[in-house]
Design a protein around this motif. Structure first.
Motif, mmCIF file in Angstrom:
data_model
loop_
_atom_site.group_PDB
_atom_site.id
_atom_site.type_symbol
_atom_site.label_atom_id
_atom_site.label_comp_id
_atom_site.label_asym_id
_atom_site.label_seq_id
_atom_site.Cartn_x
_atom_site.Cartn_y
_atom_site.Cartn_z
ATOM 1 N N TRP A 1 13.382 49.757 -2.248
ATOM 2 C CA TRP A 1 14.357 50.542 -1.478
ATOM 3 C C TRP A 1 15.063 51.551 -2.394
ATOM 4 N N THR B 1 12.432 54.183 4.706
ATOM 5 C CA THR B 1 12.014 52.847 4.274
ATOM 6 C C THR B 1 11.396 52.042 5.416
ATOM 7 N N LYS C 1 22.441 52.910 -2.688
ATOM 8 C CA LYS C 1 21.922 51.807 -1.874
ATOM 9 C C LYS C 1 23.030 50.805 -1.572
#
Length: 345
Positions: A9, A89, A50
């Motif tokens: 990710w 993603t 993230k």
């Protein structure tokens, strides 16, 4: 999946940062091998973004004095929305769904049979993962108090369980100073009454030729998801053909394989060869149909596969040890193990 994790990710955000910077500032960012410093700064920025996207609808980063080739960018600002992040993603999300499907295809449960789901690991902080889990199981997943630390906590508990047992049995006095409980959060865990159960993440088996047709096939010995330690054997093997001028074969060779397939296929391209094991000195005067061979597998808690092969009419045997592919460099793992303090001398 040993290769799928939070870094994937992060890498998706790094790719977005590169695309945005190259488009906005008309530059070409070198590869990681060509410029590890620039790529390292982008990766750290992506990690923070993230984390921010776990609780916010968008995340921004500001990079000062970014040196790209011979050009220096004084200030670089990039913003990423959660919607864009989750779109980029989706392929990783699909991989997770595929693994869940494979899991339930290989067991006796359905997703609707599951009463409780516990998420562990830092990546489970992502709303995308939580939503996927809730949608798949139809229930609200629970999360460990500190999901980033959950696996390490389990390893510490296992270490405490091992340490609570003496390495050498030297009588009752050997256990007097050993711990019997360990604190886990607000409660205590009994080390003598707790067992951590592990399972194989690969199907383990050998190749074999059909005695009638000569077709090469994969024969599973230890199925995927078997509790560790595991011991299984198969005594149905025969040599494929006799030696020339003899009624029986003088030797047999097996290739040892592992595969992540829940339901292994005959296609060997999906499998990794771990090594080979062979036996010789078979009695060639024994008819090939009577040369019965047993292959015995033992997979222990240290992820070591011990293989024994025996031909019963001659008594010929062979043994070997094999390690599964953990997705890590074995030389590096060996070097890191040497740095670990020894529990017992």
């Amino acid at each position: 999946d040993n290769e799928l994790g939070g870094d994937d990710w992060t890498d998706a955000i790094v790719a977005y940062l590169k695309e945005s910077i190259e488009r906005e500032y008309n530059v070409s960012i070198p590869s990681k091998a060509e410029d590890p410093l620039v790529n390292g700064r982008l990766w750290l920025a992506a990690e923070q973004m993230k984390t921010d996207l776990s609780s916010a609808s968008s995340a921004s980063t500001t990079l000062q004095y970014l040196d790209i080739g011979e050009e220096t960018l004084p200030v670089v600002e990039v913003t990423l929305s959660r919607e864009e992040f989750e779109w980029r993603t989706e392929v990783l999300r699909d991989q997770l769904l595929d693994h869940l499907d494979e899991l339930f295809d290989g067991c006796s449960f359905e997703p609707s049979d599951i009463e409780e789901v516990l998420l562990v690991g830092g990546s489970t902080r992502l709303p995308q993962i939580q939503a996927l889990t809730e949608q798949y199981f139809g229930l609200q997943p629970k999360r460990a108090k500190n999901p980033d630390e959950a696996v390490a906590t389990g390893a510490a508990i296992q270490a405490a369980i091992i340490a609570s047992r003496p390495a050498v049995d030297s009588g009752p006095s050997a256990e007097t100073n050993l711990p019997t409980t360990i604190k886990t959060g607000d409660s205590e865990l009994s080390l003598t009454e707790t067992t951590l159960i592990d399972a194989t993440t690969r199907s383990l088996g050998v190749d074999s030729r059909d005695p009638a047709t000569g077709t090469l096939k994969y024969v599973e010995i230890i199925p995927n998801n078997t509790s560790i330690p595991a011991e299984q054997e198969n005594d149905t093997f025969r040599p494929f053909k006799a030696d020339e001028g003899c009624v029986g074969a003088s030797g047999v060779r097996f290739k040892v394989y592992e595969t992540a397939e829940t339901d292994p296929t005959p296609d060997f391209r999906e499998k990794r060869k771990m090594g080979e094991i062979s036996i010789g000195d078979l009695d060639t005067s024994v008819p090939i149909d009577d040369q019965r061979i047993t292959v015995y597998f033992r997979f222990d808690a240290d992820n070591l596969l011990s293989v024994s092969v025996e031909e019963h009419t001659s008594g010929s045997t062979a043994t070997g040890e094999f390690e599964p592919d953990l997705g890590r460099d074995r030389d590096l793992l060996a070097a890191e193990r040497e740095k670990l303090p020894r529990v017992y001398e």
